[in-house]
Design an enzyme around this catalytic site. Structure first.
Site, PDB file in Angstrom:
ATOM      1  N   ASP A  50       0.812  -1.205   0.000  1.00  0.00           N
ATOM      2  CA  ASP A  50       0.000   0.000   0.000  1.00  0.00           C
ATOM      3  C   ASP A  50       0.850   1.262   0.000  1.00  0.00           C
ATOM      4  OD1 ASP A  50       0.810  -0.812   2.606  1.00  0.00           O
ATOM      5  OD2 ASP A  50      -0.547   0.644   3.494  1.00  0.00           O
ATOM      6  N   ASP A  72       7.491   5.001  -1.385  1.00  0.00           N
ATOM      7  CA  ASP A  72       7.312   4.329  -0.109  1.00  0.00           C
ATOM      8  C   ASP A  72       6.041   3.488  -0.221  1.00  0.00           C
ATOM      9  OD1 ASP A  72       6.898   3.570   2.506  1.00  0.00           O
ATOM     10  OD2 ASP A  72       6.415   5.579   3.219  1.00  0.00           O
ATOM     11  N   GLU A  83       0.254  -1.561   5.490  1.00  0.00           N
ATOM     12  CA  GLU A  83       1.328  -1.170   6.396  1.00  0.00           C
ATOM     13  C   GLU A  83       1.144   0.253   6.903  1.00  0.00           C
ATOM     14  OE1 GLU A  83       5.278   0.603   7.490  1.00  0.00           O
ATOM     15  OE2 GLU A  83       3.885   1.188   5.903  1.00  0.00           O
ATOM     16  N   GLU A  84       0.688   1.143   6.035  1.00  0.00           N
ATOM     17  CA  GLU A  84       0.630   2.561   6.368  1.00  0.00           C
ATOM     18  C   GLU A  84      -0.529   2.928   7.286  1.00  0.00           C
ATOM     19  OE1 GLU A  84       3.016   4.319   5.765  1.00  0.00           O
ATOM     20  OE2 GLU A  84       3.938   3.954   3.824  1.00  0.00           O
ATOM     21  N   ASP A 108      12.286  -0.997   3.100  1.00  0.00           N
ATOM     22  CA  ASP A 108      11.359   0.105   3.368  1.00  0.00           C
ATOM     23  C   ASP A 108      12.010   1.246   4.134  1.00  0.00           C
ATOM     24  OD1 ASP A 108       8.960   1.494   3.418  1.00  0.00           O
ATOM     25  OD2 ASP A 108       8.197   0.439   5.175  1.00  0.00           O
TER      26      ASP A 108
END
Length: 493
Positions: free
Chosen positions: A79, A116, A146-147, A170
Site C-alpha cells: 500500500d 514508499d 502497512e501505512e 522500506d
C-alpha cells in the site's frame, strides 16, 4: 524533464515501478495491487499465495549451486499513503499516479509518489523476474495495509515463512543500514459537544490553513514543521478569547502517520466585531508565518466569508476543544541518549474532526522505550480525563531492538564497503518498520532494513533520488550473491 521512467537505470526496476504507479493502492484498498502481484508471481511459474491478512507470498528456488545458502525473505508493503494537494482532483481509489523526472529526482504531480514502498516492491519484482542474478532460496513477502495499522504484518502466521534472513526494503536513506525501530500506539480522544443555533447577528467565515510541508510523522517529526491542527487551534483560541467567536465545524489533518498539512474551520463572527476579528486572525497568522518561515515557507492562512453554520458548539464544548488541543503533546518528546540524533519518543496530533455534536482527536505515539511510550499515553489520558473526554488506545506494535552481533549486518557492511569503497552508517529509525512485528511473530529471524533515498514521504512532495535507487539495487543484488551457507549445526526448515 519529460523522460520516461523506463529509460532510467536500473531499467527492470523502473519498468516495474512505473507499472505500480498505474495501479491504485491506497491503504485499505489494495485489492487491485494484490491481484496484480499474485498474477505476477503466477506468470513466472513461482509458488504464489495470498494469506487471510491480504499478504502476498512468492517463493523462488535458489539458482544452481546456491541451494544450501540461507533462505532470504525480501519484504516490502503493497500500500501507499494517499496524500494530495488541496486543489488536486486525484481519486486514489481509481486514478493512476502521474510520475515524472525532475532533475535528479522522480516525483508525482500533485500527489504522493508511492516510492514508499513501491521502489521496494519493484526491486523484488525485478529479482523474481531475473534469470541471471545469483541467489539462494528466496521468499517475497508483500504485506498489506502497512501505512494504516500494519494489519498485514500483525496477521502473519508464524509458520508461513521458511527463510532465515529478512531484508526489509522500506527505509529512506541510501547508505544507511537500519537495525532497529520504534514501537507505536494509536490514541483517540473523543467527547460529545453541545449544539445550538448561531445568533442571528453573526456572520459565517471559513478559516483555511494549507501549504504546510507535512511529512512522515516518524522520519520527519524532528524537523519542527508546522502542524495544521495546532496552528488552527492557536488562531481559534485567540479569536475566541478576544472576540467570542463560535465554532460550527472543524476538519484538520488525515492519516496518523502523516504530519497534518491542512485544516478548515467554519466559524461564526459577531457582526459588530467582524473587522476586529479578521484583524486579530491576520495578526496572529503573521506571527505564525514568521515562526515557520524556514520550515514551512509555503504556508497559507486565509479567512473568507461563508454561509452561517446551521449549528454551533455551545460555549463549554468549545472551551473543552480549545483547551485539550492547546495542552495536547505534539512533536518530539525526548531524544535518545544511546543513539545521538535519534528521536526516542514523539507524538503526532494527526487529525481533528468536530461536527454534528462530536469531537475526535487522533494521534500516533512512537517510542523506542516502552516505559516512555506508557508515560506519554498517561499524559494524554490525563489531559482527556481532566476535560471530561474519553481516551482510547489501540493498534500497539512492538519496536525492534538492535542486535550488534547480527550476521546479516556484518555481511552487508562488508558488501557495502567492497561495492562502494566506504562504510555505511548503522542506525535505528524513529518510525514503525514491520520488522518489529514480523520478528515477534517469527522469532529467530536475522533482520536488516535499507532502501534508496526518499524525501518527504507521506506528503505530495514525496520524491526518490534516481542515483540512490541504482546504488540500492547494487547493494541488494550483491548481498544476495554473498549470503552464506547454513552452518552444519543449523537446522533448515
Amino acid at each position: 524533464m519529460n523522460v520516461p521512467l523506463s529509460y532510467l537505470e536500473p531499467q527492470p526496476l523502473w519498468k516495474h515501478f512505473y507499472r505500480l504507479t498505474q495501479i491504485p493502492r491506497p491503504s485499505g484498498h489494495e485489492e487491485h495491487i494484490r491481484s496484480f502481484m499474485s498474477g505476477f508471481g503466477t506468470s513466472l511459474g513461482l509458488h504464489t499465495s495470498v494469506d487471510d491478512a491480504g499478504n502476498v507470498l512468492i517463493r523462488k528456488p535458489a539458482t544452481p549451486g546456491m541451494e544450501h545458502c540461507k533462505g532470504v525473505i525480501l519484504q516490502a508493503h503493497l500500500d501507499m499513503v494517499p496524500e494530495k494537494e488541496s486543489d488536486s482532483p486525484h481519486d486514489f481509489r481509481h486514478d493512476p499516479l502521474t510520475p515524472f523526472v525532475d532533475g535528479e529526482w522522480v516525483r508525482a504531480r500533485g500527489t504522493t509518489l508511492g516510492a514508499d514502498n513501491g521502489i521496494g516492491v519493484a526491486a523484488i519484482m525485478s529479482i523474481l523476474e531475473s534469470s541471471s542474478l545469483p541467489h539462494g532460496p528466496l521468499e517475497a513477502l508483500l504485506t498489506s495495509n502497512e501505512e494504516n495499522g500494519m494489519s498485514g504484518a500483525f496477521g502473519l502466521r508464524s509458520d508461513l515463512l521458511q527463510g532465515d534472513i529478512l531484508l526489509n526494503l522500506d527505509s529512506e536513506d541510501e547508505g544507511e543500514l537500519f537495525t532497529g525501530c520504534a514501537g507505536g500506539l494509536e490514541g483517540t480522544v473523543t467527547f460529545t459537544c453541545g449544539q445550538q443555533k448561531p445568533p442571528a447577528d453573526y456572520r459565517g467565515y471559513d478559516i483555511r490553513i494549507r501549504g504546510l510541508k507535512g511529512g512522515h510523522s516518524g522520519m520527519d517529526i524532528h524537523l519542527g514543521r508546522g502542524n495544521a491542527n495546532k496552528i488552527m487551534n492557536r488562531l481559534l483560541f485567540e479569536a475566541y478569547l478576544r472576540h467570542g467567536i463560535l465554532l460550527g465545524s472543524l476538519d484538520g489533518g488525515g492519516l496518523r502517520n502523516a504530519i497534518a498539512r491542512e485544516s478548515t474551520a467554519r466559524i461564526a463572527i459577531p457582526s459588530r466585531s467582524e473587522r476586529d476579528v479578521l484583524a486579530t486572525l491576520e495578526r496572529h497568522a503573521g506571527i505564525i508565518r514568521k515562526e515557520l518561515s524556514t520550515t514551512d515557507p509555503g504556508m497559507e492562512i486565509e479567512a473568507e466569508p461563508a454561509p452561517l453554520p446551521d449549528s454551533i458548539m455551545d460555549d463549554g464544548s468549545l472551551q473543552k476543544l480549545l483547551r485539550i488541543t492547546a495542552a495536547f503533546p505534539d512533536g518530539v518528546m525526548r531524544m535518545s541518549h544511546e543513539m545521538p540524533g535519534l528521536v526516542e519518543t514523539s507524538n503526532n496530533l494527526a487529525s481533528m474532526r468536530a461536527e454534528g455534536g462530536r469531537a475526535t482527536i487522533a494521534c500516533l505515539l512512537r517510542s523506542s522505550v516502552d516505559s516512555a511510550r506508557d508515560d506519554l499515553q498517561r499524559m494524554i489520558e490525563s489531559i482527556a480525563g481532566l476535560a471530561g473526554a474519553e481516551a482510547v488506545f489501540d493498534g500497539a506494535y512492538p519496536g525492534w531492538k538492535p542486535d550488534p552481533e547480527s550476521e546479516v549486518l556484518q555481511l552487508m557492511q562488508h558488501v557495502y564497503e567492497h561495492t562502494f569503497g566506504h562504510s555505511p552508517q548503522v542506525r535505528a529509525v524513529h518510525a514503525g518498520l514491520e520488522c518489529g512485528i514480523i520478528g515477534a511473530a517469527c522469532p529467530g529471524l536475522d533482520m536488516i532494513s535499507f532502501g534508496p533515498t526518499i524525501r518527504s514521504p507521506h506528503s505530495p512532495d514525496e520524491r526518490v533520488q534516481i542515483a540512490s535507487v541504482s546504488r540500492f539495487m547494487d547493494l541488494l543484488t550483491a548481498t544476495l550473491a554473498e549470503v552464506p551457507a547454513h552452518h552444519t549445526s543449523e537446522k533448515h526448515a
